[in-house]
Design an enzyme around this catalytic site. Structure first.
Site, short mmCIF file in Angstrom:
data_model
loop_
_atom_site.label_atom_id
_atom_site.label_comp_id
_atom_site.label_asym_id
_atom_site.label_seq_id
_atom_site.Cartn_x
_atom_site.Cartn_y
_atom_site.Cartn_z
N ASP A 99 -2.85 9.37 -1.64
CA ASP A 99 -3.58 8.11 -1.53
C ASP A 99 -4.32 8.00 -0.20
O ASP A 99 -5.49 7.64 -0.14
CB ASP A 99 -2.64 6.91 -1.68
N GLY A 131 -2.09 0.01 -8.86
CA GLY A 131 -1.93 1.46 -8.76
C GLY A 131 -3.19 2.12 -8.24
O GLY A 131 -3.43 3.31 -8.46
N SER A 186 -2.51 -0.25 -0.54
CA SER A 186 -1.79 -0.09 0.73
C SER A 186 -2.37 1.07 1.54
O SER A 186 -2.54 0.97 2.75
CB SER A 186 -0.28 0.05 0.51
N SER A 196 -3.93 2.00 -4.94
CA SER A 196 -3.66 2.29 -3.53
C SER A 196 -4.26 1.30 -2.55
O SER A 196 -4.91 1.69 -1.57
CB SER A 196 -4.16 3.68 -3.17
N GLY A 210 -1.53 -4.13 -6.54
CA GLY A 210 -0.52 -3.81 -7.55
C GLY A 210 -1.08 -3.17 -8.80
O GLY A 210 -0.43 -3.12 -9.83
N GLU A 241 4.08 4.31 5.52
CA GLU A 241 4.82 4.02 4.28
C GLU A 241 6.29 4.42 4.42
O GLU A 241 7.19 3.67 4.05
CB GLU A 241 4.23 4.79 3.10
N ASP A 246 1.99 15.42 -5.55
CA ASP A 246 1.69 15.58 -4.11
C ASP A 246 2.94 15.87 -3.30
O ASP A 246 2.97 16.80 -2.51
CB ASP A 246 0.87 14.40 -3.55
C1 GLA Z 1 1.78 6.81 -5.41
C2 GLA Z 1 2.06 7.57 -4.11
C3 GLA Z 1 1.35 8.93 -4.10
C4 GLA Z 1 1.61 9.71 -5.38
C5 GLA Z 1 1.40 8.82 -6.61
C6 GLA Z 1 1.80 9.51 -7.88
O1 GLA Z 1 0.44 6.45 -5.48
O2 GLA Z 1 1.67 6.83 -3.01
O3 GLA Z 1 1.73 9.67 -2.97
O4 GLA Z 1 2.89 10.27 -5.37
O5 GLA Z 1 2.12 7.62 -6.53
O6 GLA Z 1 0.97 10.58 -8.13
#
Ligand code: GLA
Length: 387
Positions: free
Chosen positions: A172, A123, A127, A125, A121, A160, A36
């Site tokens: 995200d 992965g 947040s 998202s 935590g 962020e 991204d």
């Molecule tokens: C996190 C970041 C995203 C993206 C992913 C990896 O989730 O917030 O913007 O870069 O890592 O794909």
């Protein structure tokens, strides 16, 4: 999660009045990792787990009274205080409120209580789910919903960057705001064009295995990875002043090879992963159009390999889960999200599912003393007002 659960706490912790309730989801990503912020493609979808918040203007100029239900933690702060609150969860509220003000929303004091069922935590998202949930509420309460969905995505990302120390891309927040039940989304992160892809893989399902190794991007080498990519682009631009090279999206394999010696092996490997990943996302789109899930899975394994060996954002536990998937004959498996812990995402044939899950639990437990957590993926809707 039930509205009444959040509402009862909101009533108890503040003045007994009710407010409006908003929800925003976490996300999965089928493929397209660390692309991204390199102007590439991503393939996320929102999940049926997320953050729910009750919010109400409290009549003050800038006092925010906030209660994190899951943490049982209450923090009050002032929007006009340049330092903001210290509690990391409260910084998301502070940050998004200031970012919404920048977009012209006259945010004043408010009360907020929130809870989540998206694992922290992992992965997935959590947040971004917070940011987009709070943005949706502030837009509704103070802004007549005039801020566009894309601006809410960007406000979440800016939160962020400016208040939480993570130089993330837009995947995200995009997934959380724009998600649609039953659909994955292919987003071109440079042009911001996207399409919804109904995802009904006949005979397969997606399941996440959470290593329970805490994934936290602040203070992790996530920002270093981004710097490496940008460094490679700088070198390519210097060699090709006639062109415009903004991100790795603009660069070719030949150009990467040209700067290999200058940028050093580490940055070279990072960029190599990104260029490969850009191609893989497009490969997955073609494969999905053809209903070729075995091909999708093959590309997922390649992504894992690249994230582990070249981008170096895996960890022992995630590599172990990936190996188990391979041994069990699972169609596709890879680290999902930023890395440094969290989950693998697995594309599994229905007839293999039970055996895979029980083998993964047993082997992981033997090695690490606890089982991985299992989340069946249900693709849900994006940010919305519930009542
Ligand atoms: C996190 C970041 C995203 C993206 C992913 C990896 O989730 O917030 O913007 O870069 O890592 O794909």
């Amino acid at each position: 999660m039930e509205i009444d659960f959040v509402r009862s706490r909101f009533i108890k912790h503040f003045d007994g009045k009710t407010g409006n309730v908003y929800a925003s989801p976490g996300r999965i990503n089928l493929i397209g990792e660390h692309t991204d912020y390199n102007g590439g493609f991503v393939f996320p979808g929102a999940v049926d787990k997320g953050i729910m918040a009750e919010m109400r203007a409290n009549g003050t100029e800038d006092t925010v009274m906030a209660y994190a239900i899951d943490l049982k933690d209450r923090v009050d702060f002032h929007l006009d205080d340049p330092a903001g609150p210290r509690a990391s969860w409260a910084r998301y509220i502070y940050g998004i409120a200031l970012e919404m003000r920048k977009l012209g929303v006259p945010v004043k004091g408010f009360n907020i209580a929130f809870a989540g069922d998206v694992p922290l935590g992992a992965g997935m998202s959590s947040s971004a789910a917070m940011e987009s949930c709070f943005a949706c509420g502030l837009n509704d309460i103070f802004g007549d919903n005039k801020v566009s969905r894309w601006d809410m995505v960007l406000a979440g990302q800016a939160t962020e960057h400016n208040y939480c120390g993570v130089n993330c891309g837009i995947m995200d927040q995009f997934a959380s705001v724009f998600g649609k039940a039953g659909c994955l989304m292919r987003l071109d992160c440079r042009s911001r064009e996207f399409e919804y892809f109904p995802f009904k893989p006949d005979g397969y399902r997606l399941v996440l295995l959470d290593s329970v190794v805490k994934h936290q991007l602040a203070g992790s080498p996530y920002n270093d990875r981004r710097n490496s990519c940008e460094n490679v682009v700088k070198h390519i631009q210097a060699k090709h002043p006639e062109g415009k090279y903004e991100t790795l999206r603009d660069c070719t394999w030949e150009q990467l090879d040209e700067v290999r010696a200058e940028v050093g092996e580490e940055d070279y490997k990072r960029a190599k992963f990104v260029l490969g990943e850009k191609d893989r996302v497009l490969g997955v789109c073609d494969a999905l159009n053809e209903g070729d899930y075995e091909k999708v899975g093959e590309l997922m394994y390649q992504t894992h390999e690249g994230l582990s060996k070249d981008y170096e954002v895996s960890c022992e536990e995630l590599d172990f889960l990936n190996d188990i998937a391979k041994e069990c004959g699972v169609t596709g498996s890879r680290i999902m999200g930023g890395g440094f812990g969290g989950c693998t995402i697995n594309l599994v044939r229905n007839d293999l599912y039970k055996q895979f899950i029980s083998t993964a639990k047993q082997k992981f437990n033997e090695k690490y003393g606890h089982e991985p957590k299992v989340y069946d993926v249900v693709i849900g809707d994006g940010s919305r007002k519930l009542c």
